[in-house]
Each structure stands twice: as C-alpha cells, then as structure tokens.
Design a protein around this motif. Structure first.
Motif, PDB file in Angstrom:
ATOM      1  N   TYR A  24      40.578  49.521  31.908  1.00 24.63           N
ATOM      2  CA  TYR A  24      41.109  48.253  31.394  1.00 24.63           C
ATOM      3  C   TYR A  24      40.895  47.144  32.418  1.00 24.63           C
ATOM      4  O   TYR A  24      40.498  46.024  32.082  1.00 24.63           O
ATOM      5  CB  TYR A  24      42.606  48.374  31.113  1.00 24.63           C
ATOM      6  CG  TYR A  24      42.977  49.396  30.059  1.00 24.63           C
ATOM      7  CD1 TYR A  24      42.305  49.452  28.845  1.00 24.63           C
ATOM      8  CD2 TYR A  24      44.017  50.292  30.283  1.00 24.63           C
ATOM      9  CE1 TYR A  24      42.647  50.379  27.882  1.00 24.63           C
ATOM     10  CE2 TYR A  24      44.374  51.232  29.320  1.00 24.63           C
ATOM     11  CZ  TYR A  24      43.690  51.272  28.126  1.00 24.63           C
ATOM     12  OH  TYR A  24      44.038  52.181  27.173  1.00 24.63           O
ATOM     13  N   LYS A  25      41.195  47.468  33.697  1.00 28.45           N
ATOM     14  CA  LYS A  25      41.101  46.472  34.765  1.00 28.45           C
ATOM     15  C   LYS A  25      39.678  45.985  34.937  1.00 28.45           C
ATOM     16  O   LYS A  25      39.415  44.779  35.068  1.00 28.45           O
ATOM     17  CB  LYS A  25      41.624  47.055  36.081  1.00 28.45           C
ATOM     18  CG  LYS A  25      41.659  46.061  37.237  1.00 28.45           C
ATOM     19  CD  LYS A  25      42.292  46.690  38.468  1.00 28.45           C
ATOM     20  CE  LYS A  25      42.388  45.681  39.614  1.00 28.45           C
ATOM     21  NZ  LYS A  25      43.012  46.284  40.822  1.00 28.45           N
ATOM     22  N   GLU A  26      38.719  46.918  34.934  1.00 29.67           N
ATOM     23  CA  GLU A  26      37.310  46.549  35.090  1.00 29.67           C
ATOM     24  C   GLU A  26      36.838  45.691  33.918  1.00 29.67           C
ATOM     25  O   GLU A  26      36.127  44.692  34.107  1.00 29.67           O
ATOM     26  CB  GLU A  26      36.455  47.816  35.204  1.00 29.67           C
ATOM     27  CG  GLU A  26      36.663  48.593  36.494  1.00 29.67           C
ATOM     28  CD  GLU A  26      36.004  49.959  36.459  1.00 29.67           C
ATOM     29  OE1 GLU A  26      35.724  50.507  37.529  1.00 29.67           O
ATOM     30  OE2 GLU A  26      35.783  50.501  35.350  1.00 29.67           O
ATOM     31  N   THR A  27      37.240  46.084  32.722  1.00 28.35           N
ATOM     32  CA  THR A  27      36.840  45.327  31.529  1.00 28.35           C
ATOM     33  C   THR A  27      37.429  43.929  31.556  1.00 28.35           C
ATOM     34  O   THR A  27      36.743  42.939  31.266  1.00 28.35           O
ATOM     35  CB  THR A  27      37.301  46.058  30.257  1.00 28.35           C
ATOM     36  OG1 THR A  27      36.694  47.359  30.214  1.00 28.35           O
ATOM     37  CG2 THR A  27      36.905  45.273  29.014  1.00 28.35           C
ATOM     38  N   CYS A  28      38.714  43.843  31.922  1.00 26.80           N
ATOM     39  CA  CYS A  28      39.389  42.548  31.982  1.00 26.80           C
ATOM     40  C   CYS A  28      38.703  41.628  32.987  1.00 26.80           C
ATOM     41  O   CYS A  28      38.443  40.461  32.712  1.00 26.80           O
ATOM     42  CB  CYS A  28      40.853  42.760  32.362  1.00 26.80           C
ATOM     43  SG  CYS A  28      41.860  41.265  32.279  1.00 26.80           S
ATOM     44  N   LYS A  29      38.378  42.159  34.173  1.00 23.17           N
ATOM     45  CA  LYS A  29      37.741  41.362  35.229  1.00 23.17           C
ATOM     46  C   LYS A  29      36.361  40.874  34.786  1.00 23.17           C
ATOM     47  O   LYS A  29      36.025  39.696  34.951  1.00 23.17           O
ATOM     48  CB  LYS A  29      37.613  42.190  36.507  1.00 23.17           C
ATOM     49  CG  LYS A  29      36.990  41.441  37.682  1.00 23.17           C
ATOM     50  CD  LYS A  29      36.976  42.328  38.927  1.00 23.17           C
ATOM     51  CE  LYS A  29      36.430  41.565  40.147  1.00 23.17           C
ATOM     52  NZ  LYS A  29      35.013  41.176  39.962  1.00 23.17           N
ATOM     53  N   ALA A  30      35.568  41.783  34.206  1.00 16.94           N
ATOM     54  CA  ALA A  30      34.216  41.410  33.779  1.00 16.94           C
ATOM     55  C   ALA A  30      34.264  40.378  32.660  1.00 16.94           C
ATOM     56  O   ALA A  30      33.475  39.432  32.632  1.00 16.94           O
ATOM     57  CB  ALA A  30      33.457  42.652  33.316  1.00 16.94           C
ATOM     58  N   PHE A  31      35.213  40.548  31.735  1.00 15.34           N
ATOM     59  CA  PHE A  31      35.358  39.599  30.615  1.00 15.34           C
ATOM     60  C   PHE A  31      35.732  38.218  31.129  1.00 15.34           C
ATOM     61  O   PHE A  31      35.149  37.207  30.715  1.00 15.34           O
ATOM     62  CB  PHE A  31      36.436  40.120  29.649  1.00 15.34           C
ATOM     63  CG  PHE A  31      36.584  39.285  28.405  1.00 15.34           C
ATOM     64  CD1 PHE A  31      37.361  38.128  28.395  1.00 15.34           C
ATOM     65  CD2 PHE A  31      35.941  39.650  27.225  1.00 15.34           C
ATOM     66  CE1 PHE A  31      37.495  37.362  27.263  1.00 15.34           C
ATOM     67  CE2 PHE A  31      36.074  38.882  26.070  1.00 15.34           C
ATOM     68  CZ  PHE A  31      36.848  37.743  26.095  1.00 15.34           C
ATOM     69  N   ASN A  32      36.699  38.164  32.061  1.00 12.44           N
ATOM     70  CA  ASN A  32      37.188  36.879  32.561  1.00 12.44           C
ATOM     71  C   ASN A  32      36.164  36.140  33.402  1.00 12.44           C
ATOM     72  O   ASN A  32      36.311  34.945  33.650  1.00 12.44           O
ATOM     73  CB  ASN A  32      38.470  37.093  33.370  1.00 12.44           C
ATOM     74  CG  ASN A  32      39.640  37.494  32.496  1.00 12.44           C
ATOM     75  OD1 ASN A  32      39.609  37.310  31.290  1.00 12.44           O
ATOM     76  ND2 ASN A  32      40.676  38.052  33.091  1.00 12.44           N
TER      77      ASN A  32
END
Length: 206
Positions: A24-32
């Motif tokens: 979740y954290k990796e996805t959130c960071k890449a999305f942002n």
C-alpha cells in the motif's frame, strides 16, 4: 481531501498496472509522485472495491525451508554479494556517530541527528535537504515539500531547493513539468499553478 475520490482513466490504468507486487505504502508513494495526493487508506479501499490484489505475502508458513539452506554460494554469487557484506570491525547502521551521512534507498541524503537507543528512523535521522532548508528559512509547513530544482536529490544546496505545495508537486509530476534544468523547473511550477487555476475556473463556470 474527498474520502470517495473519483479517479481518472489514467489514474485507474496506473493503479491497475502498478499495484501487483507492491505494498500500500509503495503504491501510495508512486501514485502521489504523478497525480493529486491520496492516502494509503484510499489505496486499500480502491483495491477492495475493484477486487485488485497485490499478490504480496511476506509470511513464512510453518515448516518453510529457505531454498538456499545448506547451499554454498558459487564464486560468482560471492563476488556479487561481497560489496554488501559486513566487514570485520563494521559498525551497524544504528551505531554510526551523530553527523554521519548516508544515501538511502529513496535517493535522499540522510543525516544522523541523534543517537537515541531503539528509536525509529525519523527520530535519529533527517533528510539533509530538510535540515538545510530549515537552517536558512523555517520548518516545512504541513502540506508542503522541498523540491530539488534540478531533480538531483544529492545536490543539496540552498539555491537548488524550493518550497512548493504537495498539490504543485503532484501537478509537476503529472504533467512532466520538471527536469535537470532549474530554470525550466521554476517555469514548470508557474505553469502548474496556471493549469490548476484554469481547471478551477472551468469548474466554477459549469
């Protein structure tokens, strides 16, 4: 920030392609880094609502046997692993003296600012560019980030840093309005503001 966020087709495609194999954290960071900001809770909700699985499971089941148990490294494997092995007399990361600098996996330079035992990374360490910005200006306000004007996270000079909002940063990444030329990145920030203002005006006039 809206709880029930509406995603664009581009954002949906990005999430569909990126989520598998990422936390979740990796996805959130890449999305942002590319789109307007979301939270990890929104990533979880999106995955649940769209029945998307990351495929990650880091747990060892009972009776699990590591595939390399009892096996010796080949000369080639040893040569590849040698640079990362602990050397004789090597001090662990948490024993490094205050003032030490390391380049972390995120590409930023981190400086050790304290030596509190059993403390987390954000207690004993701080990003060097944040320290420099605060030394010359003020603490970074909530909702803002420090932008490297030349996109080089190791070029920590006050001239290469600019305070921008997370919304500006998202627009910069989404529209590709930044790069190695600091002057063009400054123009990109102005352009990002114009794009945002134009979009807001269109919404008001609907």
């Amino acid at each position: 920030m809206r709880k029930n966020r509406k995603y664009t087709a581009e954002e949906k495609e990005f999430l569909k392609e990126y989520i598998p194999g990422h936390s979740y954290k990796e996805t959130c960071k890449a999305f942002n880094e590319r789109f307007p900001e979301i939270k990890e809770s929104q990533v979880r909700a999106y995955m649940k609502n769209n029945k998307i699985r990351s495929g990650r499971d880091c747990r060892f089941v009972k009776g699990h046997v590591p595939p390399n148990k009892g096996k010796k490294m080949t000369p080639e494997q040893y040569a590849a692993a040698a640079p990362t092995m602990f050397k004789s007399g090597h001090k662990p990361h948490n024993e490094m003296p205050v003032g030490s600098e390391v380049v972390a996996g995120d590409g930023y330079i981190w400086v050790k600012i304290d030596n509190k035992p059993k403390a987390g990374q954000y207690v004993n360490w701080k990003q060097k560019h944040i320290l420099l910005w605060e030394e010359h200006n003020c603490p970074v306000p909530e909702g803002c980030v420090i932008k490297f004007l030349d996109d080089d996270r190791t070029n920590v000079t006050i001239e290469n840093l600019q305070l921008i909002t997370k919304a500006q940063n998202a627009r910069l990444n989404q529209s590709g309005l930044h790069g190695p030329d600091p002057e063009l990145t400054k123009l990109g920030i102005i352009t990002a503001d114009l794009i945002t203002a134009t979009a807001a005006a269109k919404r008001r006039n609907k």
